[in-house]
Design an enzyme around this catalytic site. Structure first.
Site, PDB file in Angstrom:
ATOM      1  CB  VAL A  63    -106.386 -46.141 -30.608  1.00  0.00           C
ATOM      2  CG1 VAL A  63    -105.918 -47.470 -31.206  1.00  0.00           C
ATOM      3  CG2 VAL A  63    -105.828 -45.968 -29.202  1.00  0.00           C
ATOM      4  CG  ASN A  89    -110.630 -50.645 -23.224  1.00  0.00           C
ATOM      5  OD1 ASN A  89    -110.640 -51.796 -22.781  1.00  0.00           O
ATOM      6  ND2 ASN A  89    -111.545 -50.216 -24.086  1.00  0.00           N
ATOM      7  CE1 TYR A 154    -106.532 -59.485 -28.427  1.00  0.00           C
ATOM      8  CE2 TYR A 154    -106.058 -61.478 -27.176  1.00  0.00           C
ATOM      9  CZ  TYR A 154    -106.639 -60.221 -27.263  1.00  0.00           C
ATOM     10  OH  TYR A 154    -107.322 -59.714 -26.175  1.00  0.00           O
ATOM     11  CE  LYS A 158    -105.153 -57.078 -26.031  1.00  0.00           C
ATOM     12  NZ  LYS A 158    -105.648 -55.797 -25.496  1.00  0.00           N
ATOM     13  CB  THR A 189    -117.019 -57.563 -24.827  1.00  0.00           C
ATOM     14  OG1 THR A 189    -116.027 -58.294 -25.557  1.00  0.00           O
ATOM     15  CG2 THR A 189    -116.551 -57.344 -23.398  1.00  0.00           C
TER      16      THR A 189
END
Length: 250
Positions: A63, A89, A154, A158, A189
Site C-alpha cells: 500500500v 483501510n 501505532y 494513526k 479482527t
C-alpha cells in the site's frame, strides 16, 4: 434503503480488503451497488474479483508503494470509467513499550499507516479533482486521539492519519472532495495475529472497557464508512467519527 445511501453507479477503491474491516467494507459497498477496485498485500484479495469479475478488480501489492497507488486509481478509471470513493483501510499494529521499540519498528508502522494512506489519498485526490469531486474515508483509530501504553509507533501513525484526513478536507472542500475518518475501538479482527498469542481472545477481553459492554464487529465499522462515503453525508467533511462503543466518551 434511503436513496441517499445508494451507491449504484459509484466506483470505490478499498485498500487492505482481504480481511477484517476492509473485507466487510468491500462487501457492503458492493451490496449497495458500487463497483470496486480492491487491494491488499495478500493475494487472498483476488478471490473478491474472481467471484464477481464484472464489478470487482483486484491488485496485490504494498500500500505504501507509489506506483501501486497510481496503478490502483488508473485501474479504477480504465476498468470502470471513474473514481468516486477511496476507503483508506490498510494498516498494521504494534504493541511494544517505547524502550523496546526500535527505529525499524517505528518506521515500518509509519510506512504503512501514514505513508501508505498518504500516497493512496494523494493519487485518488488527483483523479477526483480532475473529475469534480469524490469522498475519501480513512480508517484511523481511537489511538488517534487517546494514548495507550505500548503504542508509540501505532498511535503516532494513526494520529498522523487523522491530521492527513483533516488537511484533505480543507484542500478538498472547494474541489468537491470530502475527507473523513472513522476511529474504531477494539474490533473483532485478526489484526493481532502474529503480534500476540491468542489475539482474538486478547481483543475480546477488552469488551468491558467499552461502555456498550463488548468489542465491535467489522460490519459495524463498515456501516459507518459506507455512510460517510455516500450522499447521506454530503455536508460532513473533516470529521473524526468514533465507532468505539463509547470508549472515547469516557
Amino acid at each position: 434503503m434511503n436513496t441517499s445511501w445508494d451507491l449504484n453507479g459509484r466506483v470505490a477503491v478499498v485498500t487492505g480488503a482481504a480481511r477484517g474491516i476492509g473485507l466487510a467494507t468491500a462487501g457492503l459497498l458492493r451490496e449497495r451497488g458500487a463497483r470496486l477496485v480492491v487491494t491488499d498485500r495478500s493475494d487472498a484479495v483476488e478471490k473478491l474479483a474472481a467471484g464477481d469479475p464484472g464489478n470487482v478488480a483486484a491488485l496485490v501489492g504494498d500500500v505504501a508503494d507509489e506506483e501501486l497507488a497510481r496503478a490502483t486509481m488508473r485501474l479504477a478509471t480504465e476498468r470502470f470509467g471513474r473514481l468516486d470513493i477511496l476507503v483508506n483501510n490498510a494498516g498494521r499494529t504494534l504493541n511494544k513499550p517505547v524502550t523496546e521499540t526500535s527505529v525499524e519498528d517505528f518506521e515500518s508502522i509509519l510506512r504503512v499507516n501514514a505513508r501508505g494512506n498518504f500516497v493512496q489519498a494523494r493519487e485518488a485526490f488527483r483523479v477526483m479533482e480532475a473529475a469534480g469531486g469524490g469522498s475519501i474515508v480513512s480508517v484511523a483509530s481511537v489511538s488517534s486521539v487517546a494514548a495507550f501504553a505500548t503504542q508509540t509507533a501505532y498511535a503516532a501513525s494513526k494520529g498522523a492519519l487523522a491530521q492527513i484526513t483533516r488537511v484533505l478536507a480543507i484542500e478538498g472542500g472547494p474541489k468537491g472532495i470530502r475527507s473523513n475518518a472513522v476511529l474504531p475501538g477494539v474490533i473483532d479482527t485478526d489484526i493481532m495475529e502474529g503480534v500476540v498469542d491468542n489475539g482474538r481472545e486478547m481483543l475480546a477481553s477488552f469488551g468491558d472497557a467499552h461502555p456498550i459492554g463488548r468489542i465491535g464487529r467489522p460490519e459495524e465499522v463498515a456501516e459507518a464508512i459506507a455512510f460517510l462515503a455516500s450522499d447521506a453525508a454530503s455536508f460532513i467533511t473533516g470529521a473524526l467519527v468514533a465507532v468505539d462503543g463509547g470508549w472515547t466518551a469516557q
